[in-house]
Design a protein around this motif. Structure first.
Motif, PDB file in Angstrom:
ATOM      1  N   LYS A 229       0.814  -1.619  -0.122  1.00 27.60           N
ATOM      2  CA  LYS A 229       0.006   0.333  -0.317  1.00 27.60           C
ATOM      3  C   LYS A 229       0.776   1.570   0.324  1.00 27.60           C
ATOM      4  CE  LYS A 229      -3.717  -2.486   2.645  1.00 27.60           C
ATOM      5  NZ  LYS A 229      -4.958  -2.498   3.610  1.00 27.60           N
ATOM      6  N   THR A 230       1.960   1.351  -0.654  1.00 28.74           N
ATOM      7  CA  THR A 230       2.823   2.816  -1.006  1.00 28.74           C
ATOM      8  C   THR A 230       3.031   2.736  -2.636  1.00 28.74           C
ATOM      9  OG1 THR A 230       4.602   0.680  -1.595  1.00 28.74           O
ATOM     10  CG2 THR A 230       4.213   1.602   1.454  1.00 28.74           C
ATOM     11  N   ARG A 231       2.262   2.596  -3.068  1.00 35.71           N
ATOM     12  CA  ARG A 231       1.723   3.158  -4.746  1.00 35.71           C
ATOM     13  C   ARG A 231       2.354   4.349  -4.580  1.00 35.71           C
ATOM     14  NH1 ARG A 231      -1.817   4.689  -8.241  1.00 35.71           N
ATOM     15  NH2 ARG A 231      -2.291   4.193 -10.014  1.00 35.71           N
ATOM     16  N   HIS A 232       1.306   5.071  -3.842  1.00 36.31           N
ATOM     17  CA  HIS A 232       2.023   6.570  -4.175  1.00 36.31           C
ATOM     18  C   HIS A 232       3.440   6.967  -3.622  1.00 36.31           C
ATOM     19  CE1 HIS A 232       1.276   6.188  -0.221  1.00 36.31           C
ATOM     20  NE2 HIS A 232       1.236   7.257   1.443  1.00 36.31           N
ATOM     21  N   ASP A 233       3.840   6.532  -2.969  1.00 38.51           N
ATOM     22  CA  ASP A 233       5.653   6.572  -2.953  1.00 38.51           C
ATOM     23  C   ASP A 233       6.260   6.177  -4.013  1.00 38.51           C
ATOM     24  OD1 ASP A 233       5.335   8.046  -0.429  1.00 38.51           O
ATOM     25  OD2 ASP A 233       5.115   6.040   0.662  1.00 38.51           O
ATOM     26  N   PHE A 234       5.652   4.863  -4.190  1.00 38.26           N
ATOM     27  CA  PHE A 234       6.382   4.315  -5.983  1.00 38.26           C
ATOM     28  C   PHE A 234       6.166   5.883  -7.040  1.00 38.26           C
ATOM     29  CE2 PHE A 234       5.849   2.437  -9.849  1.00 38.26           C
ATOM     30  CZ  PHE A 234       6.430   1.601  -9.786  1.00 38.26           C
ATOM     31  N   ILE A 235       5.059   6.176  -7.811  1.00 35.06           N
ATOM     32  CA  ILE A 235       4.713   6.481  -8.141  1.00 35.06           C
ATOM     33  C   ILE A 235       5.771   8.205  -7.788  1.00 35.06           C
ATOM     34  CG2 ILE A 235       3.068   8.231  -9.030  1.00 35.06           C
ATOM     35  CD1 ILE A 235       1.379   5.967  -8.767  1.00 35.06           C
ATOM     36  N   TYR A 236       5.306   9.218  -6.671  1.00 35.41           N
ATOM     37  CA  TYR A 236       6.491   9.856  -6.620  1.00 35.41           C
ATOM     38  C   TYR A 236       7.730   9.987  -6.446  1.00 35.41           C
ATOM     39  CZ  TYR A 236       7.338  14.889  -4.730  1.00 35.41           C
ATOM     40  OH  TYR A 236       8.472  16.071  -4.440  1.00 35.41           O
ATOM     41  N   PHE A 237       8.263   8.240  -5.831  1.00 36.34           N
ATOM     42  CA  PHE A 237       9.890   8.119  -6.277  1.00 36.34           C
ATOM     43  C   PHE A 237      10.721   8.300  -7.801  1.00 36.34           C
ATOM     44  CE2 PHE A 237      13.143   5.412  -7.357  1.00 36.34           C
ATOM     45  CZ  PHE A 237      14.492   5.535  -6.269  1.00 36.34           C
ATOM     46  N   TYR A 238       9.041   7.970  -8.480  1.00 40.59           N
ATOM     47  CA  TYR A 238       9.881   7.877 -10.288  1.00 40.59           C
ATOM     48  C   TYR A 238       9.670   9.405 -10.391  1.00 40.59           C
ATOM     49  CZ  TYR A 238      11.048   2.846 -10.509  1.00 40.59           C
ATOM     50  OH  TYR A 238      11.547   2.193 -10.671  1.00 40.59           O
ATOM     51  N   GLN A 239       8.501  10.742  -9.855  1.00 38.43           N
ATOM     52  CA  GLN A 239       8.698  11.831 -10.482  1.00 38.43           C
ATOM     53  C   GLN A 239       9.857  12.589 -10.318  1.00 38.43           C
ATOM     54  OE1 GLN A 239       4.680  12.835  -8.728  1.00 38.43           O
ATOM     55  NE2 GLN A 239       3.575  12.162 -10.412  1.00 38.43           N
ATOM     56  N   LEU A 240      10.792  11.694  -9.610  1.00 41.75           N
ATOM     57  CA  LEU A 240      12.110  12.790  -8.840  1.00 41.75           C
ATOM     58  C   LEU A 240      13.149  12.398 -10.359  1.00 41.75           C
ATOM     59  CD1 LEU A 240      12.443  12.409  -5.442  1.00 41.75           C
ATOM     60  CD2 LEU A 240      11.455  14.043  -6.271  1.00 41.75           C
ATOM     61  N   ILE A 265       3.815   7.895 -15.214  1.00 44.62           N
ATOM     62  CA  ILE A 265       5.156   8.010 -14.596  1.00 44.62           C
ATOM     63  C   ILE A 265       5.584   9.151 -16.000  1.00 44.62           C
ATOM     64  CG2 ILE A 265       7.036   6.992 -14.148  1.00 44.62           C
ATOM     65  CD1 ILE A 265       6.077   5.213 -12.780  1.00 44.62           C
ATOM     66  N   PHE A 266       5.226   8.361 -16.962  1.00 46.37           N
ATOM     67  CA  PHE A 266       5.546   9.055 -18.394  1.00 46.37           C
ATOM     68  C   PHE A 266       5.107  10.402 -18.265  1.00 46.37           C
ATOM     69  CE2 PHE A 266       5.793   9.598 -22.920  1.00 46.37           C
ATOM     70  CZ  PHE A 266       6.623   8.944 -23.468  1.00 46.37           C
ATOM     71  N   ASN A 267       4.200  10.206 -18.645  1.00 45.39           N
ATOM     72  CA  ASN A 267       3.158  11.464 -19.052  1.00 45.39           C
ATOM     73  C   ASN A 267       3.573  12.222 -17.784  1.00 45.39           C
ATOM     74  OD1 ASN A 267       1.252  10.359 -20.629  1.00 45.39           O
ATOM     75  ND2 ASN A 267      -0.309  10.618 -19.806  1.00 45.39           N
ATOM     76  N   TYR A 268       4.213  12.291 -17.027  1.00 46.03           N
ATOM     77  CA  TYR A 268       4.235  13.015 -15.907  1.00 46.03           C
ATOM     78  C   TYR A 268       5.751  13.637 -16.185  1.00 46.03           C
ATOM     79  CZ  TYR A 268       6.172  16.080 -11.615  1.00 46.03           C
ATOM     80  OH  TYR A 268       6.516  16.830 -10.846  1.00 46.03           O
ATOM     81  N   LEU A 269       6.444  12.785 -16.409  1.00 42.31           N
ATOM     82  CA  LEU A 269       8.321  13.645 -17.056  1.00 42.31           C
ATOM     83  C   LEU A 269       8.302  13.773 -18.103  1.00 42.31           C
ATOM     84  CD1 LEU A 269      10.145  10.187 -15.341  1.00 42.31           C
ATOM     85  CD2 LEU A 269       9.931  11.846 -14.975  1.00 42.31           C
TER      86      LEU A 269
END
Length: 479
Positions: A229-240, A265-269
């Motif tokens: 249940k850490t999906r939001h951390d996973f996504i935020y990590f890759y946004q860095l 993640i791709f879209n954000y980057l």
């Protein structure tokens, strides 16, 4: 007290931001402070909302001192900073993680309050989102420095991919090659080139955060994040990440959840000018079970194919291997090996190493006879990697015609069917793109190859004699 009542959470936080911006690097300010929202001011306590627990822990470990000074200036010596952490909505929301505050027509954002006065953090605090191989909060690139542009030899087969890679390395996120998709068969140098781009960026742009990761490991991380249940951390990590390099992206085939999270993640980057580099064993048009919206994004930048090296390139590769290992070898032997080991760079290197080993172990001089013996034995052992050249030879021999006839423009029925069979087997037994198969078999386009494969499928169902031809030839590839 009257002084505080005239202030709002937003105005206090804005004053803090002005002080912080003057005292840290611009990129760090944008990454770690701009996403924060000031949401409540109570007496001498300021509540701020941060995207995740990971974000909060990073702030407390790296910026606790400057936060303390900034808040003391704004609210006095008794000031406290409290965090509200936005938790991901777990009722099926698949949208990318945002810092958006709730509005009147949205359900309230789940928050976690951490009533913690500003203080020095435990030095043992670690990043709760742990990537295998990355032990600390600091993001290591996972790049192999042995792979560089210097030892990635240029030839006709890889010139476009190499040139595009150099352009990206010089200006990551600032070229039209975003994403850069490098595709081609096994052992042709896709991973080498991907690492080389990353290594060059690290050299030219040390301020960039670079991460190399295989699609398989990325998938496993995502599965773990869902379980924990850490999906939001996973996504935020890759946004860095400033430069994300994902190897073997075709591994996402059929994995809808991983494709969905990678899409966001791709879209954000991409929207934030970050560079994405992908490798694949096939072109986007040939990828199976990848969502269309993801494939369309793969096509936004440049798809560059690495093909099987031509003879001149293979000669250069052999000489490079010999130079690296400090071994001299007659020109005729170098040319013999380069001429007869055509499948890929990995096997070419394997053949040379085998030849050097045979010569060393048996205390024999490297002669043409020894080279023939080693290459013949080596090629036989690696026949599992079937090349398009080999397929054309087998098909043309079976129908008793030369390869020139097989590849000719003639429309004679038996020749057309032989050519279509060669294309069919090339699609079945190699990882070459349809365009690459077409260019090597009669200089056709990918649509011709697609039509050939459909024609063969129909003939196998309707023509018993043709089916026997197919089975006879197919057996030769499994020997």
């Amino acid at each position: 007290m009257h002084e505080y009542t005239t202030k709002t959470a937003e105005s206090v936080w804005n004053n803090c931001l002005k002080f912080i911006q003057d005292n840290i690097q611009e990129q760090a300010f944008k990454t770690w402070f701009l996403p924060i929202k000031a949401i409540e001011l109570t007496d001498n306590a300021l509540y701020i909302q941060v995207p995740s627990k990971f974000f909060y822990e990073w702030l407390e470990e790296h910026y606790v001192s400057i936060l303390k000074v900034a808040l003391t200036k704004a609210l006095g010596a008794e000031a406290k900073l409290l965090y509200k952490i936005r938790m991901e909505n777990t009722t099926g929301n698949k949208q990318p993680y945002t810092e958006q505050l709730p509005s009147a027509n949205r359900s309230p954002v789940k928050t976690q309050e951490l009533d913690i006065p500003i203080q020095n953090k435990d030095p043992e605090l670690k990043n709760p989102f742990v990537i295998p191989g990355i032990r600390n909060v600091k993001i290591e690139s996972q790049l192999n420095s042995n792979y560089s542009f210097d030892n990635f030899l240029e030839g006709d087969s890889n010139r476009l991919a190499r040139s595009a890679g150099l352009a990206v390395a010089n200006k990551p996120g600032g070229t039209s090659f975003n994403p850069l998709l490098i595709f081609g068969g096994v052992g042709l140098g896709k991973t080498h080139l991907a690492h080389a781009i990353g290594v060059e960026i690290k050299e030219l742009h040390p301020e960039k955060t670079i991460l190399y990761i295989s699609a398989e490991v990325f998938t496993q991380q995502y599965v773990d994040s869902v379980r924990k249940k850490t999906r939001h951390d996973f996504i935020y990590f890759y946004q860095l990440i400033d430069v994300l390099i994902v190897d073997d992206i075709q591994f996402l085939s059929g994995k809808s959840g991983t494709q969905d999270v990678f899409f966001h993640i791709f879209n954000y980057l991409h929207q934030n000018g970050k560079q994405v580099i992908l490798t694949s064993d096939k072109a986007p048009v040939d990828m199976q079970d990848i969502e269309q919206r993801l494939l369309s994004r793969f096509k936004w930048g440049l798809s560059a194919e690495i093909q099987h090296p031509d003879f001149d390139t293979r000669v250069k590769i052999v000489k490079s291997i010999l130079f690296r290992d400090g071994v001299e070898m007659p020109e005729e032997i170098i040319e013999y090996v380069a001429k007869n080991v055509k499948s890929n760079v990995r096997e070419l290197e394997g053949a040379i190493i085998s030849l050097i080993a045979q010569s060393s172990f048996n205390k024999r001089e490297v002669t043409l006879d020894l080279a023939k013996h080693v290459v013949e034995k080596f090629v036989k052992n690696v026949k599992r990697e079937i090349s398009i050249d080999y397929i054309q030879k087998v098909v043309s021999d079976y129908f008793q015609m030369d390869i020139e006839t097989l590849c000719s423009k003639t429309r004679k029925r038996h020749i057309v069917q032989a050519r279509q069979l060669a294309m069919f087997f090339a699609k079945k037994y190699t990882k070459s793109s349809l365009a690459s198969i077409g260019s090597q078999i009669g200089d056709r386009d990918h649509a011709t190859v697609l039509h050939a494969c459909k024609t063969i499928d129909n003939l196998l169902e309707t023509d018993k004699q043709f089916k026997k031809y197919y089975e006879d030839i197919n057996k030769k590839f499994s020997l």
